[in-house]
Scaffold this active site. Structure first.
Site, PDB file in Angstrom:
ATOM      1  N   LEU A 107      56.895   1.837  53.808  1.00 47.42           N
ATOM      2  CA  LEU A 107      56.998   3.223  54.267  1.00 47.42           C
ATOM      3  C   LEU A 107      55.957   3.552  55.332  1.00 47.42           C
ATOM      4  O   LEU A 107      54.942   2.856  55.446  1.00 47.42           O
ATOM      5  CB  LEU A 107      56.769   4.173  53.077  1.00 47.42           C
ATOM      6  CG  LEU A 107      57.776   4.116  51.928  1.00 47.42           C
ATOM      7  CD1 LEU A 107      57.281   4.982  50.764  1.00 47.42           C
ATOM      8  CD2 LEU A 107      59.153   4.584  52.398  1.00 47.42           C
ATOM      9  N   GLY A 130      52.801   5.001  56.646  1.00 44.40           N
ATOM     10  CA  GLY A 130      51.554   5.297  55.952  1.00 44.40           C
ATOM     11  C   GLY A 130      51.242   4.339  54.811  1.00 44.40           C
ATOM     12  O   GLY A 130      50.222   4.483  54.136  1.00 44.40           O
ATOM     13  N   ALA A 131      52.095   3.348  54.594  1.00 40.48           N
ATOM     14  CA  ALA A 131      51.848   2.405  53.486  1.00 40.48           C
ATOM     15  C   ALA A 131      50.655   1.491  53.798  1.00 40.48           C
ATOM     16  O   ALA A 131      49.985   1.005  52.885  1.00 40.48           O
ATOM     17  CB  ALA A 131      53.099   1.568  53.205  1.00 40.48           C
ATOM     18  N   GLY A 132      50.399   1.246  55.085  1.00 32.27           N
ATOM     19  CA  GLY A 132      49.248   0.412  55.449  1.00 32.27           C
ATOM     20  C   GLY A 132      49.568  -0.768  56.348  1.00 32.27           C
ATOM     21  O   GLY A 132      48.731  -1.642  56.562  1.00 32.27           O
ATOM     22  N   SER A 135      61.104  -1.150  59.021  1.00 33.48           N
ATOM     23  CA  SER A 135      62.271  -2.008  58.747  1.00 33.48           C
ATOM     24  C   SER A 135      62.906  -1.697  57.382  1.00 33.48           C
ATOM     25  O   SER A 135      62.825  -2.507  56.461  1.00 33.48           O
ATOM     26  CB  SER A 135      61.951  -3.498  58.901  1.00 33.48           C
ATOM     27  OG  SER A 135      60.697  -3.878  58.399  1.00 33.48           O
TER      28      SER A 135
HETATM   29  P1  ADP Z   1      51.736   2.229  58.452  1.00 36.91           P
HETATM   30  O1  ADP Z   1      51.425   1.324  59.601  1.00 36.91           O
HETATM   31  O2  ADP Z   1      52.352   1.510  57.289  1.00 36.91           O
HETATM   32  O3  ADP Z   1      52.494   3.465  58.840  1.00 36.91           O
HETATM   33  P2  ADP Z   1      48.959   2.863  58.588  1.00 36.91           P
HETATM   34  O4  ADP Z   1      48.243   1.558  58.507  1.00 36.91           O
HETATM   35  O5  ADP Z   1      49.124   3.496  59.930  1.00 36.91           O
HETATM   36  O6  ADP Z   1      50.357   2.736  57.856  1.00 36.91           O
HETATM   37  O7  ADP Z   1      48.248   3.929  57.660  1.00 36.91           O
HETATM   38  C1  ADP Z   1      47.840   3.625  56.356  1.00 36.91           C
HETATM   39  C2  ADP Z   1      46.730   4.585  55.959  1.00 36.91           C
HETATM   40  O8  ADP Z   1      46.400   4.356  54.603  1.00 36.91           O
HETATM   41  C3  ADP Z   1      45.468   4.376  56.778  1.00 36.91           C
HETATM   42  O9  ADP Z   1      44.878   5.632  57.032  1.00 36.91           O
HETATM   43  C4  ADP Z   1      44.603   3.543  55.839  1.00 36.91           C
HETATM   44  O10 ADP Z   1      43.242   3.744  56.076  1.00 36.91           O
HETATM   45  C5  ADP Z   1      45.012   4.096  54.480  1.00 36.91           C
HETATM   46  N1  ADP Z   1      44.850   3.164  53.381  1.00 36.91           N
HETATM   47  C6  ADP Z   1      44.268   3.473  52.215  1.00 36.91           C
HETATM   48  N2  ADP Z   1      44.251   2.413  51.395  1.00 36.91           N
HETATM   49  C7  ADP Z   1      44.854   1.403  52.050  1.00 36.91           C
HETATM   50  C8  ADP Z   1      45.118   0.050  51.727  1.00 36.91           C
HETATM   51  N3  ADP Z   1      44.762  -0.459  50.563  1.00 36.91           N
HETATM   52  N4  ADP Z   1      45.765  -0.701  52.627  1.00 36.91           N
HETATM   53  C9  ADP Z   1      46.116  -0.190  53.824  1.00 36.91           C
HETATM   54  N5  ADP Z   1      45.887   1.071  54.204  1.00 36.91           N
HETATM   55  C10 ADP Z   1      45.237   1.874  53.323  1.00 36.91           C
END
Ligand code: ADP
Length: 185
Positions: free
Chosen positions: A14, A16-18, A87
């Site tokens: 999703l 914001g998943a990381g 995806s």
């Molecule tokens: P995506 O690319 O999936 O949309 P992002 O990497 O842009 O997600 O954003 C993920 C957010 O979640 C970041 O602000 C990051 O700092 C936070 N976060 C918190 N815990 C984690 C973790 N364990 N792994 C990855 N991101 C994390």
């Protein structure tokens, strides 16, 4: 790194998943080892390769097929690739797997909608819940989780560095990257 082995770490998850966060750490680590790794980040791809595409199923599929096409070109020529796009559809990810075979490594970057919405990195969930963004994955558009990913990053429990380390360890295990030499004292 001479004679690198090509592969694609295919992140799915999703908003914001990381995905971006973890991909940046893995990229940095691989580059530090001399790798010519390339990252295809969903947001970046939508600004150039897929500029003009929207979020209908058809446009999403086109976007993902383009990413898979480039990932295949690079990885079959020995360039490691990381893709970081939502995806959402299983069928299109499976197409990419079909094309790349053993080079395709599916990484499920897992966090619930609730946690992603709490993080709300880009303020998109708030808008999606208010109905200001239509077709938002996980809220008003489908997300099909992978049933058998090679790796799962549980980002609600693991720190980004831990997830990245897990991926590096997997690549070492499969001998897709050389094991780091023990530091000499
Ligand atoms: P995506 O690319 O999936 O949309 P992002 O990497 O842009 O997600 O954003 C993920 C957010 O979640 C970041 O602000 C990051 O700092 C936070 N976060 C918190 N815990 C984690 C973790 N364990 N792994 C990855 N991101 C994390």
């Amino acid at each position: 790194m001479a004679d690198e082995k090509g592969f694609t770490l295919w992140f799915t998850g999703l908003s914001g998943a990381g995905k971006t966060t973890i991909s940046e750490i893995v990229e940095r680590e691989l580059r530090a080892r001399g790798s010519k790794v390339e990252v295809l980040d969903g947001d970046v791809v939508r600004e150039n390769l897929s500029k003009g595409l929207g979020f209908s199923k058809e446009d999403r599929d086109t976007n993902i097929r383009r990413i898979a096409f480039v990932a295949d070109l690079l990885s079959r020529n020995g360039v490691p690739v990381i893709t970081a796009a939502i995806s959402p559809y299983r069928e299109i990810r499976d197409e990419a797997r079909e094309t790349m075979g053993d080079r395709f490594i599916e990484v499920f970057v897992k966090a619930s909608v609730e946690v992603c919405a709490e993080r709300d990195v880009k303020g998109l969930y708030e808008k999606a819940f208010k109905g200001e963004i239509k077709e938002f994955t996980g809220v008003s558009d489908p997300y099909e989780a992978p049933p058998n990913p090679e790796i799962v990053c549980h980002t609600e429990q693991e720190a980004p560095e831990e997830s990245a380390q897990k991926l590096i360890a997997y690549l070492e295990e499969r001998e897709l990257i050389p094991a780091r030499e023990a530091a000499t004292v």
